[in-house]
Design an enzyme around this catalytic site. Structure first.
Site, mmCIF file in Angstrom:
data_model
loop_
_atom_site.group_PDB
_atom_site.id
_atom_site.type_symbol
_atom_site.label_atom_id
_atom_site.label_comp_id
_atom_site.label_asym_id
_atom_site.label_seq_id
_atom_site.Cartn_x
_atom_site.Cartn_y
_atom_site.Cartn_z
ATOM 1 N NE ARG A 1 2.884 -5.571 -49.824
ATOM 2 C CZ ARG A 1 1.890 -5.992 -49.026
ATOM 3 N NH1 ARG A 1 0.653 -5.647 -49.278
ATOM 4 N NH2 ARG A 1 2.160 -6.759 -47.984
ATOM 5 N NE ARG B 1 7.552 -9.220 -41.098
ATOM 6 C CZ ARG B 1 6.798 -8.142 -41.356
ATOM 7 N NH1 ARG B 1 5.782 -7.847 -40.585
ATOM 8 N NH2 ARG B 1 7.051 -7.387 -42.398
ATOM 9 C CE1 TYR B 2 5.250 -11.022 -36.611
ATOM 10 C CE2 TYR B 2 3.916 -10.788 -38.589
ATOM 11 C CZ TYR B 2 4.657 -10.220 -37.580
ATOM 12 O OH TYR B 2 4.813 -8.863 -37.528
ATOM 13 C CB CYS C 1 -3.310 4.672 -51.003
ATOM 14 S SG CYS C 1 -4.772 3.633 -51.174
ATOM 15 C CB CYS D 1 0.557 2.493 -51.303
ATOM 16 S SG CYS D 1 0.692 0.692 -51.358
ATOM 17 C CB CYS E 1 -5.089 -1.093 -55.761
ATOM 18 S SG CYS E 1 -3.738 -1.902 -54.900
ATOM 19 N NE ARG F 1 -0.042 -13.097 -37.660
ATOM 20 C CZ ARG F 1 0.777 -13.104 -36.620
ATOM 21 N NH1 ARG F 1 1.226 -14.245 -36.120
ATOM 22 N NH2 ARG F 1 1.177 -11.965 -36.073
ATOM 23 C CG ASP G 1 5.038 -3.902 -40.606
ATOM 24 O OD1 ASP G 1 6.013 -4.669 -40.447
ATOM 25 O OD2 ASP G 1 3.907 -4.276 -40.947
ATOM 26 C CG ASP H 1 4.864 1.314 -43.522
ATOM 27 O OD1 ASP H 1 5.381 0.876 -42.480
ATOM 28 O OD2 ASP H 1 3.756 0.940 -43.951
ATOM 29 C CE LYS I 1 1.167 -5.590 -39.443
ATOM 30 N NZ LYS I 1 1.834 -6.731 -40.104
HETATM 31 C C1 LIG Z 1 1.165 -7.570 -40.907
HETATM 32 C C2 LIG Z 1 1.605 -8.888 -41.247
HETATM 33 C C3 LIG Z 1 0.925 -10.019 -40.784
HETATM 34 C C4 LIG Z 1 -0.326 -9.917 -39.929
HETATM 35 O O1 LIG Z 1 -0.011 -9.517 -38.648
HETATM 36 P P1 LIG Z 1 -1.147 -9.473 -37.539
HETATM 37 O O2 LIG Z 1 -0.468 -8.830 -36.381
HETATM 38 O O3 LIG Z 1 -1.561 -10.881 -37.277
HETATM 39 O O4 LIG Z 1 -2.292 -8.684 -38.090
HETATM 40 C C5 LIG Z 1 1.391 -11.248 -41.106
HETATM 41 N N1 LIG Z 1 2.502 -11.409 -41.856
HETATM 42 C C6 LIG Z 1 3.178 -10.342 -42.321
HETATM 43 C C7 LIG Z 1 4.394 -10.581 -43.136
HETATM 44 C C8 LIG Z 1 2.754 -9.052 -42.032
HETATM 45 O O5 LIG Z 1 3.421 -8.005 -42.526
HETATM 46 S S1 SF4 Z 2 -2.701 1.000 -49.711
HETATM 47 FE FE1 SF4 Z 2 -1.529 0.299 -51.514
HETATM 48 S S2 SF4 Z 2 -2.081 -1.850 -51.724
HETATM 49 FE FE2 SF4 Z 2 -3.657 -0.893 -50.445
HETATM 50 S S3 SF4 Z 2 -5.274 -0.206 -51.876
HETATM 51 FE FE3 SF4 Z 2 -3.883 1.524 -51.557
HETATM 52 S S4 SF4 Z 2 -2.408 1.374 -53.259
HETATM 53 FE FE4 SF4 Z 2 -3.403 -0.634 -53.078
#
Ligand SMILES: *Cc1c(COP(=O)(O)O)cnc(C)c1O
Ligand code: SF4
Length: 333
Positions: free
Chosen positions: A90, A68-69, A85, A88, A81, A72, A285, A248, A292
């Site tokens: 995801r 996305r960025y 959680c 979560c 996991c 990175r 996010d 989220d 973010k």
């Molecule tokens: C959160 C996230 C990151 C990391 O973001 P930082 O602001 O550098 O911590 C990088 N890529 C994606 C897709 C993310 O969701």
């Molecule tokens: S937040 Fe989601 S991905 Fe992270 S440890 Fe918990 S269940 Fe796993």
């Protein structure tokens, strides 16, 4: 604690109950129980909730990788996991799928290797430290072999929820040329037992800088005193609070979501009261994969001198930017 009826409820929600040994031993603490024990409110279906709340899939050029960025990527090395959680983001994909298949992993690493603009690989999941020690070390070595990658970041809950997995051999393998940083996911001081303290000490002493990220969770940590205790404890363990995430839009997770105003009020209550080193950035996010964004609180407004700035006590002060015209009139030297 008898968790049989919780197990049944969790099955109904489609997200099985899972707690690690370390968390099972702390389930009598409300701040821990609220994160891992299912709640009838998970069955409430909100129109606002999303299956892919932060848009992981919007920017996913190859399976398991999100870009996305510019500098990175995140790599979901496994979808397993140690704990489930309930909040979560995801939760629709986390489970027993296990590690990314070798062909997908190879494609993801090829994608990174082909793009010199990518400087950092963020390993996430699931939880990347659920991979076997052999696989983790192998993966670190493969990433390290990509010349333009300067940083490897591990996003993990393991040092706290399964501290025994932070072995000396694993810590030693993190002493690499691309610097390895850890971002620990932790939401409440009651999660952190003496074993977790030991795991964090091994990491820090092993040369791995550790940051933390927390999710603001209604009913678990949405009070300034609770977060103050967490952030103070983290600093004493040499962990720097990095992000406080607004919860989220998760299906079955609406009861965890605070309002943004509530989150800002908590951050405002901490600012000026506790060490600035203890304060994370409060971020959201954005749904749809837009990234973010810091949520404030806002201390800056327009005023007669240009700006008005609010101090931590809530009092506003006028503030002026430099007068460039005046400076230009006086020649330098
Ligand atoms: C959160 C996230 C990151 C990391 O973001 P930082 O602001 O550098 O911590 C990088 N890529 C994606 C897709 C993310 O969701
Ligand atoms: S937040 Fe989601 S991905 Fe992270 S440890 Fe918990 S269940 Fe796993």
């Amino acid at each position: 604690m008898n968790i049989a009826h919780h197990q049944d409820l969790a099955e109904t929600t489609g997200f099985p109950l899972r707690v690690s040994a370390a968390m099972a031993a702390r389930l009598d603490m409300p701040g821990v129980a609220a994160q891992f024990l299912p709640d009838g409110r998970e069955l409430v279906v909100s129109d606002l909730a999303l299956v892919d709340p932060i848009g992981d899939e919007v920017h996913s050029p190859v399976k398991g990788l999100t870009h996305r960025y510019p500098d990175r990527v995140i790599l979901r090395a496994t979808l397993t996991c140690a704990v489930h959680c309930r909040f979560c983001f995801r939760r629709e994909v986390v489970g027993d799928a296990g590690p990314l298949a070798e062909a997908d992993l190879a494609a993801a690493l090829d994608y990174v290797a082909a793009r010199p603009a990518i400087r950092e690989v963020i390993l996430t999941g699931g939880d990347p430290l659920m991979l076997s020690e052999r696989r983790i070390i192998g993966l670190l070595e493969r990433i390290a072999a990509i010349p333009h990658v300067d940083l490897i970041r591990l996003h993990s809950r393991i040092p706290v929820v399964s501290p025994e997995r932070i072995t000396p051999a694993l810590v030693k393998a993190m002493d690499l040329r691309p610097a390895v940083w850890m971002v620990l996911h932790v939401n409440h001081a009651d999660e952190i037992g003496v074993e977790a303290e030991g795991a964090l000490a091994r990491l820090v002493k092993g040369g791995v800088p550790v940051l933390s990220q927390s999710v603001l969770l209604r009913g678990a940590n949405d009070a300034p005193e609770i977060l103050e205790a967490l952030f103070r404890k983290l600093l004493m363990l040499r962990v720097k609070p990095y992000y406080l995430h607004h919860a989220d839009l998760v299906r079955g997770g609406e009861h965890f979501r605070t309002t943004i105003a509530e989150g800002q009020a908590i951050m405002a209550a901490l600012r000026g009261k506790i060490s600035g080193t203890a304060l994370p950035q409060y971020v959201i996010d954005l749904p749809g994969g837009h990234g973010k964004v810091p949520l404030g609180p806002d201390y800056l407004a327009a005023g007669p001198k240009g700006h008005r700035i609010r101090d931590p006590q809530g009092v506003w002060h006028d503030y002026a930017d430099p007068d460039r015209g005046l400076l230009r009139a006086v020649k330098s030297g």
